[in-house]
Design an enzyme around this catalytic site. Structure first.
Site, PDB file in Angstrom:
ATOM      1  N   ARG A  46     -15.186 -16.143 -26.157  1.00 46.92           N
ATOM      2  CA  ARG A  46     -16.450 -16.902 -26.253  1.00 46.92           C
ATOM      3  C   ARG A  46     -17.636 -15.983 -25.994  1.00 46.92           C
ATOM      4  O   ARG A  46     -18.658 -16.029 -26.687  1.00 46.92           O
ATOM      5  CB  ARG A  46     -16.449 -18.067 -25.245  1.00 46.92           C
ATOM      6  CG  ARG A  46     -15.401 -19.134 -25.555  1.00 46.92           C
ATOM      7  CD  ARG A  46     -15.580 -20.385 -24.700  1.00 46.92           C
ATOM      8  NE  ARG A  46     -15.344 -20.191 -23.280  1.00 46.92           N
ATOM      9  CZ  ARG A  46     -14.170 -20.329 -22.663  1.00 46.92           C
ATOM     10  NH1 ARG A  46     -13.091 -20.671 -23.353  1.00 46.92           N
ATOM     11  NH2 ARG A  46     -14.058 -20.132 -21.354  1.00 46.92           N
ATOM     12  N   LYS A 136     -31.945 -29.063 -23.661  1.00 46.21           N
ATOM     13  CA  LYS A 136     -31.541 -30.001 -24.712  1.00 46.21           C
ATOM     14  C   LYS A 136     -30.663 -31.106 -24.138  1.00 46.21           C
ATOM     15  O   LYS A 136     -29.822 -30.854 -23.271  1.00 46.21           O
ATOM     16  CB  LYS A 136     -30.745 -29.262 -25.790  1.00 46.21           C
ATOM     17  CG  LYS A 136     -30.336 -30.164 -26.952  1.00 46.21           C
ATOM     18  CD  LYS A 136     -29.302 -29.523 -27.840  1.00 46.21           C
ATOM     19  CE  LYS A 136     -27.937 -30.111 -27.574  1.00 46.21           C
ATOM     20  NZ  LYS A 136     -26.910 -29.696 -28.556  1.00 46.21           N
ATOM     21  N   LYS A 219     -35.668 -33.398 -31.782  1.00 44.50           N
ATOM     22  CA  LYS A 219     -34.565 -32.887 -32.620  1.00 44.50           C
ATOM     23  C   LYS A 219     -33.838 -34.069 -33.240  1.00 44.50           C
ATOM     24  O   LYS A 219     -32.904 -34.605 -32.642  1.00 44.50           O
ATOM     25  CB  LYS A 219     -33.618 -32.031 -31.775  1.00 44.50           C
ATOM     26  CG  LYS A 219     -32.396 -31.529 -32.524  1.00 44.50           C
ATOM     27  CD  LYS A 219     -31.708 -30.393 -31.776  1.00 44.50           C
ATOM     28  CE  LYS A 219     -30.395 -30.024 -32.438  1.00 44.50           C
ATOM     29  NZ  LYS A 219     -29.850 -28.758 -31.919  1.00 44.50           N
TER      30      LYS A 219
HETATM   31  P1  13P Z   1     -25.416 -29.136 -35.580  1.00 44.32           P
HETATM   32  O1  13P Z   1     -26.552 -28.444 -36.307  1.00 44.32           O
HETATM   33  O2  13P Z   1     -24.067 -28.492 -35.838  1.00 44.32           O
HETATM   34  O3  13P Z   1     -25.438 -30.618 -35.779  1.00 44.32           O
HETATM   35  O4  13P Z   1     -25.638 -28.862 -34.030  1.00 44.32           O
HETATM   36  C1  13P Z   1     -26.892 -28.999 -33.520  1.00 44.32           C
HETATM   37  C2  13P Z   1     -26.814 -29.438 -32.121  1.00 44.32           C
HETATM   38  O5  13P Z   1     -27.297 -28.778 -31.227  1.00 44.32           O
HETATM   39  C3  13P Z   1     -26.166 -30.717 -31.832  1.00 44.32           C
HETATM   40  O6  13P Z   1     -26.495 -31.115 -30.544  1.00 44.32           O
END
Ligand code: 13P
Length: 340
Positions: A46, A136, A219
């Site tokens: 990882r 996030k 987002k």
């Molecule tokens: P994806 O672009 O693969 O959907 O992932 C973005 C992400 O951070 C999901 O929480």
């Protein structure tokens, strides 16, 4: 809370020509990604995979930020530089996923609530010391018959707002991610209806929780047909429906919107972003915060071997560059065939 610092970072995250690399896969998710290339998910694999991504020549100029996972923010390059320091030294803002995942919502079969609020203030203090300047939190809304319920939408919006308030208190820019999944056979119209409902609740809760809108990034999902839908809406319709829906709910005080890719192919995610940015003057900067759509080709190119390191990096740099063009509305599918 230092509002001007929050606003400065939020604006830098969504600056035109750049976007965010979501590399915050939890242990379970990264194991699934590695399974696909028949690689054991060890801590060193990882680490090495993330080093391949973060040090890719030619990628950083198109990346405003990278979202890290708890393990990754504590890891280092092979020559000992902590990942968040390495990124910051290369002009890329380090961020951190702070939710603890979507868990079944008791009493609401088939629906989830995202956990992770307990102890969040203390974790944010530590992450900030480790270098994180944004965070996030992802809420997950599934579309099925009779789902989502209004209650599940509200519970998830409430948790997002509590998270955002704690982030801003600690001078960390919250990425607010309410994801309406594209799994299922639903139409684009049904996706628009649910995304409307979700964004309405989210911005209502953000206002109620006194979130400083200038110091956050949204987002969202794009408004798109379900993956198994017999009829797939064309890219121009996805772009138009997405912008229409966002304009109804996202105040212009929000500096930027950074889409998730959600299972779209890398090419689709780039094309949709470019078409959205061609739809005239938008009140926010519109960019990407892609996980799979940036990493899929890089992961395959790398293949888990030292020999694939450079190939993986070239693939990431290519997708970062093409998505950077898409933030300016300048991507065309003909660019795909050019060398990585
Ligand atoms: P994806 O672009 O693969 O959907 O992932 C973005 C992400 O951070 C999901 O929480």
């Amino acid at each position: 809370m230092n509002r001007s610092e929050l606003e400065r970072v939020a604006r830098a995250m969504v600056v035109k020509g750049k976007g965010i690399l979501a590399a915050d896969e939890s242990s379970g998710t990264i194991k699934r990604r590695f399974d696909a290339i028949k690689l054991d998910s060890t801590e060193e694999h990882r680490r090495s995979y993330r080093e391949m991504l973060f040090t890719a020549p030619g990628a950083a100029q198109y990346l405003s930020g990278v979202i890290l996972f708890d393990e990754t923010i504590r890891q280092r390059t092979h020559d000992g530089v902590p990942f968040p320091d390495y990124l910051a030294q290369h002009g890329v803002i380090p961020g951190i996923k702070v939710d603890a995942g979507a868990k079944p919502l008791a009493g609401f079969a088939g629906e989830t609530i995202t956990e992770g609020l307990d102890g969040l203030r203390e974790r944010l203090v530590e992450y900030r010391k480790l270098g994180a300047r944004f965070a996030k939190w992802r809420a997950v809304i599934d579309i099925q018959d009779g789902i989502p319920t209004a209650f599940a939408v509200r519970a998830n919006a409430h948790a997002l707002a509590r998270y955002a308030a704690l982030c801003q208190e600690q001078e960390i820019v919250p990425i607010v991610e309410p994801e309406v999944l594209m799994d299922g056979a639903h139409s684009i119209d049904r996706c628009e209806e649910v995304t409307d409902q979700v964004l309405g609740e989210v911005f209502g809760c953000l206002a109620a929780h006194r979130i400083y809108l200038e110091g956050m990034v949204l987002k969202p999902n794009m408004v798109i047909s379900g993956k198994q839908a017999p009829e797939q809406a064309p890219p121009e319709q996805v772009a138009a429906a997405t912008v229409r829906c966002l304009k109804r709910h996202v105040p212009p005080a929000v500096p930027g919107i950074a889409f998730l890719s959600g299972g779209q192919s890398p090419e689709e995610a780039t094309l949709h972003l470019s078409l959205i940015n061609q739809l005239g003057a938008l009140p926010w900067s519109v960019t990407f915060s892609y996980g799979r759509a940036l990493q899929d080709t890089a992961l395959k190119g790398w293949g888990g071997t030292p020999a694939g390191f450079a190939a993986g990096q070239q693939e990431l740099a290519k997708r970062a560059r093409l998505n950077g063009l898409a933030t300016l509305g300048r991507y065309q599918s003909g660019l795909e065939s050019q060398a990585a």
